[in-house]
Design an enzyme around this catalytic site. Structure first.
Site, mmCIF file in Angstrom:
data_model
loop_
_atom_site.group_PDB
_atom_site.id
_atom_site.type_symbol
_atom_site.label_atom_id
_atom_site.label_comp_id
_atom_site.label_asym_id
_atom_site.label_seq_id
_atom_site.Cartn_x
_atom_site.Cartn_y
_atom_site.Cartn_z
ATOM 1 N N CYS A 53 0.914 -1.291 -0.121
ATOM 2 C CA CYS A 53 0.096 0.034 -0.046
ATOM 3 C C CYS A 53 0.912 1.425 0.024
ATOM 4 C CB CYS A 53 -0.902 -0.001 0.945
ATOM 5 S SG CYS A 53 -1.994 -1.372 1.337
ATOM 6 N N HIS A 104 -3.990 6.858 0.895
ATOM 7 C CA HIS A 104 -4.310 5.425 0.385
ATOM 8 C C HIS A 104 -5.718 5.102 0.908
ATOM 9 C CE1 HIS A 104 -4.363 1.224 -0.298
ATOM 10 N NE2 HIS A 104 -4.202 0.820 1.073
ATOM 11 N N ASN A 128 -9.968 -0.986 -2.462
ATOM 12 C CA ASN A 128 -8.600 -0.730 -2.162
ATOM 13 C C ASN A 128 -7.696 -1.408 -3.411
ATOM 14 O OD1 ASN A 128 -6.156 -1.163 -1.038
ATOM 15 N ND2 ASN A 128 -6.978 -1.478 0.907
HETATM 16 O O1 UT7 Z 1 -4.656 -1.506 2.402
HETATM 17 C C1 UT7 Z 1 -4.068 -2.558 3.192
HETATM 18 C C2 UT7 Z 1 -4.378 -2.196 4.604
HETATM 19 N N1 UT7 Z 1 -5.805 -2.791 4.959
HETATM 20 C C3 UT7 Z 1 -6.576 -2.123 5.709
HETATM 21 O O2 UT7 Z 1 -6.202 -1.070 6.076
HETATM 22 C C4 UT7 Z 1 -7.831 -2.868 6.054
HETATM 23 C C5 UT7 Z 1 -8.039 -2.418 7.609
HETATM 24 N N2 UT7 Z 1 -9.076 -3.452 8.446
HETATM 25 C C6 UT7 Z 1 -10.352 -3.125 8.030
HETATM 26 O O3 UT7 Z 1 -10.718 -2.444 6.918
HETATM 27 C C7 UT7 Z 1 -11.545 -3.911 8.575
HETATM 28 O O4 UT7 Z 1 -10.770 -4.573 9.729
HETATM 29 C C8 UT7 Z 1 -12.224 -4.733 7.820
HETATM 30 C C9 UT7 Z 1 -12.919 -3.978 6.770
HETATM 31 C C10 UT7 Z 1 -11.257 -5.778 6.897
HETATM 32 C C11 UT7 Z 1 -13.438 -5.764 8.535
HETATM 33 O O5 UT7 Z 1 -14.082 -4.909 9.324
HETATM 34 P P1 UT7 Z 1 -14.300 -5.247 11.038
HETATM 35 O O6 UT7 Z 1 -15.106 -4.038 11.322
HETATM 36 O O7 UT7 Z 1 -12.730 -5.264 11.483
HETATM 37 O O8 UT7 Z 1 -14.854 -6.578 11.036
HETATM 38 P P2 UT7 Z 1 -14.260 -8.002 11.729
HETATM 39 O O9 UT7 Z 1 -13.224 -8.447 10.937
HETATM 40 O O10 UT7 Z 1 -14.086 -7.537 13.108
HETATM 41 O O11 UT7 Z 1 -15.445 -8.768 11.534
HETATM 42 C C12 UT7 Z 1 -16.816 -8.427 12.371
HETATM 43 C C13 UT7 Z 1 -18.010 -9.625 11.825
HETATM 44 C C14 UT7 Z 1 -17.415 -11.031 11.870
HETATM 45 O O12 UT7 Z 1 -18.383 -11.684 12.271
HETATM 46 P P3 UT7 Z 1 -18.625 -12.249 13.916
HETATM 47 O O13 UT7 Z 1 -17.531 -12.972 14.196
HETATM 48 O O14 UT7 Z 1 -18.805 -11.030 14.287
HETATM 49 O O15 UT7 Z 1 -19.944 -13.219 13.850
HETATM 50 C C15 UT7 Z 1 -17.068 -11.297 10.453
HETATM 51 O O16 UT7 Z 1 -16.876 -12.931 10.183
HETATM 52 O O17 UT7 Z 1 -18.304 -9.401 10.436
HETATM 53 C C16 UT7 Z 1 -17.952 -10.580 9.634
HETATM 54 N N3 UT7 Z 1 -17.607 -10.281 8.345
HETATM 55 C C17 UT7 Z 1 -18.474 -10.112 7.234
HETATM 56 N N4 UT7 Z 1 -19.810 -10.272 7.300
HETATM 57 C C18 UT7 Z 1 -20.135 -9.863 6.081
HETATM 58 C C19 UT7 Z 1 -16.195 -10.292 7.890
HETATM 59 N N5 UT7 Z 1 -16.523 -9.951 6.521
HETATM 60 C C20 UT7 Z 1 -17.616 -9.920 6.140
HETATM 61 C C21 UT7 Z 1 -18.288 -9.756 5.080
HETATM 62 N N6 UT7 Z 1 -19.785 -9.764 4.890
HETATM 63 N N7 UT7 Z 1 -17.726 -9.161 3.836
#
Ligand code: UT7
Length: 334
Positions: free
Chosen positions: A114, A261, A291
């Protein structure tokens, strides 16, 4: 010492639009979740064999060359940032040199994910400053979609990433007060495996992966500890932007446009709030492209310019954080 400026910008994204609704047919996800957590409404994914990381880079480069008003024969060096090269080796810089059909100039590949475009820009800045080169083509291009796990298992990663390319021509500035004021580069390798693609690699050779066929080998897909990456990003962005401002004796109120970014709209909004920047001071286009890693800043810069949001004399701040971890910033007096 010369001053280096961005003389031209260009971008290219594949025609194929993939909406959140399209993704919900492939995996257990929904548009509300994706928009609420990331801000992304759609992304571009390559859907044919003719396009590649270097073919997208070629189109973005042609647009940047036209915008700069130079002939391609005037380019004397290529710097190509990507995490998704056409081949394991050689890197895509040489492929782009061939496809642009320019003389045997040097081509350097940058592997900083990134932050790749900003690392590449920093290298270009040094070469122009010392007078080694006059016009450097700096490119970020990514073809993510072919390597994502598009099942429910991979939904935390695959809904975020899109394909595309952006390019810039970095040239000697006619005015020493205009151009790249400074660049700031950081890394923290202790977190390398928090956002990584482990196989295929020399740690996980292809024959080993093939031997594992049917054993659910997840090392072939990118892994991201999303929450951890998010927390680090919202700390590192303001830090590295602050570092750039401090070095140049400037304040956040001096920034005309911050182009972060495009990792996640929530990260950009968090940074905007914590730095007390207005909506007019921050550019986001992740809603349309997702992204695109090393391509995201040059795509956004080219779009912002086309929209009239980057004008001569403006103070432009570019900042990135991602896999490595690596993070970086650049301040430019346009
Ligand atoms: O460019 C490189 C750098 N990358 C980044 O900067 C990314 C940084 N991180 C993020 O953007 C976020 O952490 C994400 C968007 C990847 C994830 O969001 P989050 O709010 O951290 O969600 P989470 O991973 O804590 O997941 C919350 C819930 C989980 O379910 P449970 O365990 O609470 O039942 C996941 O399984 O959301 C679920 N989940 C989804 N649900 C529907 C994860 N992905 C999805 C999805 N659709 N696509």
């Amino acid at each position: 010492m010369n001053s280096a400026m961005i003389k031209g910008t260009g971008y290219y994204v594949p025609k194929n639009v993939v909406t959140n609704e399209d993704l919900s047919k492939l995996m257990d996800t929904n548009s509300e979740w994706i928009i609420e957590r990331t801000g992304i409404k759609e992304r571009r994914w390559i859907d044919n064999d003719d396009e590649s990381t270097s073919s997208m880079a070629l189109e973005a480069s042609k647009n940047a060359i036209t915008d700069a008003g130079i002939d391609k024969s005037e380019i004397d060096f290529i710097i190509f940032a990507t995490l998704s090269p056409d081949y394991y080796f050689p890197g895509p810089g040489v492929t782009l040199q061939k496809e642009l059909d320019i003389d045997t100039i040097g081509a350097l590949d940058v592997r900083n994910q990134c932050s790749g475009f900003l690392y590449a820009l920093s290298i270009a800045d040094q070469y122009i400053k010392t007078g080694m080169y006059n016009n450097i083509l700096v490119v970020g291009s990514e073809y993510h979609s072919g390597g994502l796990d598009k099942t429910t298992r991979g939904r935390g990663v695959s809904v975020i990433f899109g394909d595309g390319a952006g390019a810039a021509i970095v040239s000697k500035s006619p005015d020493k007060n205009r151009g790249i004021l400074s660049t700031h580069l950081h890394s923290q390798g202790e977190h390398a495996e928090e956002l990584a693609l482990i196989g295929p690699s020399t740690r996980r050779w292809v024959p080993e992966i093939i031997d594992n066929e049917g054993k659910d080998d997840q090392s072939i897909y990118p892994y991201m500890n999303g929450t951890f990456v998010f927390k680090q990003a919202v700390t590192r962005f303001p830090q590295v932007i602050g570092e750039a401002l401090q070095q140049n004796n400037l304040q956040t109120t001096d920034i005309d446009l911050l182009i972060p970014h495009q990792a996640n709209l929530r990260i950009s909004q968090f940074v905007q709030r914590s730095m007390k920047l207005t909506d007019d001071q921050v550019f986001n286009n992740i809603q349309k492209y997702g992204n695109t890693t090393a391509a995201s800043i040059p795509i956004a810069l080219a779009e912002a310019k086309l929209e009239g949001r980057v004008k001569e004399g403006d103070l432009i701040c570019l900042a990135a954080f991602g896999s490595g971890f690596t993070w970086a910033s650049a301040l430019i007096r346009w």
